[in-house]
Design a protein around this motif. Structure first.
Motif, PDB file in Angstrom:
ATOM      1  N   LEU A  66       0.846  -1.193   0.000  1.00 45.32           N
ATOM      2  CA  LEU A  66       0.000   0.000   0.000  1.00 45.32           C
ATOM      3  C   LEU A  66       0.880   1.242   0.000  1.00 45.32           C
ATOM      4  N   LEU A  67       0.403   2.270  -0.653  1.00 44.54           N
ATOM      5  CA  LEU A  67       1.009   3.596  -0.560  1.00 44.54           C
ATOM      6  C   LEU A  67      -0.064   4.529  -0.037  1.00 44.54           C
ATOM      7  N   ILE A  68       0.247   5.233   1.048  1.00 40.15           N
ATOM      8  CA  ILE A  68      -0.714   6.155   1.648  1.00 40.15           C
ATOM      9  C   ILE A  68      -0.182   7.571   1.527  1.00 40.15           C
ATOM     10  N   ASP A  69      -0.904   8.384   0.812  1.00 33.77           N
ATOM     11  CA  ASP A  69      -0.534   9.785   0.626  1.00 33.77           C
ATOM     12  C   ASP A  69      -1.221  10.589   1.718  1.00 33.77           C
ATOM     13  N   THR A  70      -0.477  10.947   2.741  1.00 33.11           N
ATOM     14  CA  THR A  70      -1.086  11.622   3.889  1.00 33.11           C
ATOM     15  C   THR A  70      -1.599  13.015   3.543  1.00 33.11           C
ATOM     16  N   ALA A  71      -1.118  13.587   2.469  1.00 32.53           N
ATOM     17  CA  ALA A  71      -1.614  14.905   2.052  1.00 32.53           C
ATOM     18  C   ALA A  71      -3.066  14.812   1.612  1.00 32.53           C
ATOM     19  N   LYS A  72      -3.513  13.613   1.233  1.00 29.58           N
ATOM     20  CA  LYS A  72      -4.887  13.403   0.794  1.00 29.58           C
ATOM     21  C   LYS A  72      -5.750  12.782   1.887  1.00 29.58           C
ATOM     22  N   CYS A  73      -5.131  12.370   2.999  1.00 31.70           N
ATOM     23  CA  CYS A  73      -5.881  11.722   4.082  1.00 31.70           C
ATOM     24  C   CYS A  73      -6.586  12.803   4.900  1.00 31.70           C
ATOM     25  N   ALA A  74      -7.908  12.829   4.843  1.00 38.61           N
ATOM     26  CA  ALA A  74      -8.672  13.918   5.443  1.00 38.61           C
ATOM     27  C   ALA A  74      -8.792  13.762   6.955  1.00 38.61           C
ATOM     28  N   PRO A 249       7.851  11.483  -3.238  1.00 38.89           N
ATOM     29  CA  PRO A 249       8.718  10.938  -2.178  1.00 38.89           C
ATOM     30  C   PRO A 249       7.892  10.144  -1.178  1.00 38.89           C
ATOM     31  N   SER A 250       8.436   9.088  -0.678  1.00 38.54           N
ATOM     32  CA  SER A 250       7.731   8.264   0.310  1.00 38.54           C
ATOM     33  C   SER A 250       8.753   7.674   1.273  1.00 38.54           C
ATOM     34  N   ARG A 251       8.243   7.169   2.364  1.00 37.39           N
ATOM     35  CA  ARG A 251       9.138   6.551   3.334  1.00 37.39           C
ATOM     36  C   ARG A 251       8.395   5.487   4.122  1.00 37.39           C
ATOM     37  N   GLN A 252       9.176   4.722   4.864  1.00 37.40           N
ATOM     38  CA  GLN A 252       8.591   3.710   5.729  1.00 37.40           C
ATOM     39  C   GLN A 252       8.534   4.274   7.146  1.00 37.40           C
ATOM     40  N   ILE A 253       7.537   3.854   7.891  1.00 38.33           N
ATOM     41  CA  ILE A 253       7.486   4.202   9.304  1.00 38.33           C
ATOM     42  C   ILE A 253       8.529   3.354  10.042  1.00 38.33           C
ATOM     43  N   ARG A 254       9.312   3.961  10.850  1.00 36.20           N
ATOM     44  CA  ARG A 254      10.433   3.335  11.576  1.00 36.20           C
ATOM     45  C   ARG A 254      11.399   2.671  10.591  1.00 36.20           C
ATOM     46  N   GLU A 255      11.872   3.493   9.670  1.00 38.81           N
ATOM     47  CA  GLU A 255      12.854   2.987   8.708  1.00 38.81           C
ATOM     48  C   GLU A 255      14.107   2.465   9.399  1.00 38.81           C
ATOM     49  N   ASP A 256      14.372   2.985  10.604  1.00 43.78           N
ATOM     50  CA  ASP A 256      15.582   2.585  11.320  1.00 43.78           C
ATOM     51  C   ASP A 256      15.581   1.103  11.679  1.00 43.78           C
ATOM     52  N   LEU A 257      14.407   0.490  11.679  1.00 43.53           N
ATOM     53  CA  LEU A 257      14.321  -0.927  12.027  1.00 43.53           C
ATOM     54  C   LEU A 257      14.672  -1.835  10.849  1.00 43.53           C
ATOM     55  N   VAL A 258      14.772  -1.270   9.650  1.00 43.74           N
ATOM     56  CA  VAL A 258      15.183  -1.992   8.443  1.00 43.74           C
ATOM     57  C   VAL A 258      14.308  -3.236   8.234  1.00 43.74           C
ATOM     58  N   LEU A 259      12.997  -3.036   8.289  1.00 38.04           N
ATOM     59  CA  LEU A 259      12.071  -4.157   8.119  1.00 38.04           C
ATOM     60  C   LEU A 259      11.542  -4.253   6.696  1.00 38.04           C
ATOM     61  N   ASN A 260      11.846  -3.227   5.874  1.00 34.20           N
ATOM     62  CA  ASN A 260      11.376  -3.186   4.480  1.00 34.20           C
ATOM     63  C   ASN A 260       9.881  -3.453   4.417  1.00 34.20           C
ATOM     64  N   THR A 261       9.145  -2.501   4.935  1.00 33.04           N
ATOM     65  CA  THR A 261       7.693  -2.675   5.012  1.00 33.04           C
ATOM     66  C   THR A 261       7.028  -2.622   3.643  1.00 33.04           C
ATOM     67  N   GLY A 262       5.895  -3.274   3.549  1.00 32.11           N
ATOM     68  CA  GLY A 262       5.110  -3.254   2.316  1.00 32.11           C
ATOM     69  C   GLY A 262       4.163  -2.080   2.253  1.00 32.11           C
ATOM     70  N   VAL A 263       4.075  -1.317   3.351  1.00 33.00           N
ATOM     71  CA  VAL A 263       3.228  -0.124   3.394  1.00 33.00           C
ATOM     72  C   VAL A 263       4.143   1.099   3.425  1.00 33.00           C
ATOM     73  N   ARG A 264       3.924   2.002   2.504  1.00 28.56           N
ATOM     74  CA  ARG A 264       4.758   3.203   2.399  1.00 28.56           C
ATOM     75  C   ARG A 264       3.875   4.431   2.588  1.00 28.56           C
ATOM     76  N   TYR A 265       4.479   5.505   3.071  1.00 21.67           N
ATOM     77  CA  TYR A 265       3.747   6.734   3.350  1.00 21.67           C
ATOM     78  C   TYR A 265       4.396   7.906   2.636  1.00 21.67           C
ATOM     79  N   ALA A 266       3.579   8.752   2.073  1.00 22.82           N
ATOM     80  CA  ALA A 266       4.042   9.998   1.465  1.00 22.82           C
ATOM     81  C   ALA A 266       3.558  11.154   2.314  1.00 22.82           C
ATOM     82  N   GLY A 267       4.380  12.195   2.405  1.00 23.01           N
ATOM     83  CA  GLY A 267       3.979  13.386   3.159  1.00 23.01           C
ATOM     84  C   GLY A 267       4.279  13.329   4.625  1.00 23.01           C
ATOM     85  N   VAL A 268       5.117  12.411   5.076  1.00 21.30           N
ATOM     86  CA  VAL A 268       5.503  12.345   6.488  1.00 21.30           C
ATOM     87  C   VAL A 268       7.018  12.481   6.621  1.00 21.30           C
TER      88      VAL A 268
END
Length: 268
Positions: A66-74, A249-268
């Protein structure tokens, strides 16, 4: 994510395909193969799956995400949460105990989280669910093998193997898993649930196994006109999610854990 600059104001995995044994596949097949139009209450029908279940084993030729664009999350919108509840029968839960106890114990597969940048004060809303890590901590700590990752990247719980120890809940850095404290009733055949088991978002796996191309949360978000959530195959360069990931641009939540998540977030 810069942990010093952000704060979570409120607060969910790699086993090789060969380790997904026949019992687990049987469980998945049972959960998916029984999908049909579900009557929850008089006049209320849930999403129905018309396509035939898959006949081929799940492979690692795809990785769902999933990709979640937080700029569009109301702010204040709960369409994705409500749709997930209906799709998976979470709205059939009956309150037990005091209101505060029930709020603490009821199963939640998606929750809205607010992030505040401590330097700018900017607040961002985002839906938080199982992040479907490539290297899921919940799988590592599960003593029975109930927590597992499918070859296509979906992290799940085999309810027949789950003993309710909740080690996975403690290991998950996203607090994405719930424990079923009470007996369940009015269950959906596509999404079996039971007291004493842990559960979490499974990317609407019953839809995946019937060849559908979306999830309940994605559909609901689009119907509300936000289009903040994109679902698709992270391995397919031509998929909508891959194209969008190249655009913003997008990123993972807690990228420092190096879990390579399948859910990515934009705008954070």
């Amino acid at each position: 994510m810069n942990e010093n600059a952000t704060r979570i104001a409120s607060t969910s995995d790699e086993t090789p395909a060969s380790t997904v044994d026949a019992g687990r596949r049987g469980f998945i097949g049972t959960a998916a193969g029984l999908s049909a139009a579900a009557l929850v209450a008089p006049g209320v029908f849930l999403h129905s799956v018309a396509a035939a279940p898959r006949s081929e084993p799940v492979t690692d030729s795809v990785r769902w995400g999933l990709l979640i664009d937080t700029a569009k999350c109301a702010d204040g919108c709960s369409a994705c949460v409500d749709a997930c509840d209906r799709e998976n029968g979470l709205d059939l839960q009956e309150p037990h105990g005091s209101e505060s106890k029930w709020e603490h114990q009821k199963s939640v597969w998606i929750r809205k989280v607010k992030l505040q940048d401590n330097q700018t004060g900017r607040i961002t809303n985002l839906p938080m669910m199982c992040q479907h890590c490539e290297h899921p901590p919940c799988v590592d700590v599960c003593p029975t093998g109930a927590s597992f990752k499918r070859a296509d990247g979906i992290v799940m719980v085999d309810r027949h193997l789950c003993i309710g120890c909740r080690y996975c809940m403690m290991a998950c850095p996203y607090k994405a898993r719930s424990f079923i404290h009470q007996n369940t009733s009015g269950q959906l055949t596509a999404v079996p649930r039971g007291k004493g088991c842990v559960e979490s978002c499974n990317l609407c796996v019953h839809r995946r196994d019937h060849g559908e191309e979306s999830t309940a949360c994605v559909d609901a978000c689009a119907q509300e006109g936000h289009g903040a959530i994109v679902f698709g195959d992270l391995k397919d360069p031509d998929s909508a999610i891959s194209q969008r990931l190249r655009e913003i641009p997008s990123r993972q939540i807690r990228e420092d854990l190096v879990l390579n998540t399948g859910v990515r977030y934009a705008g954070v």
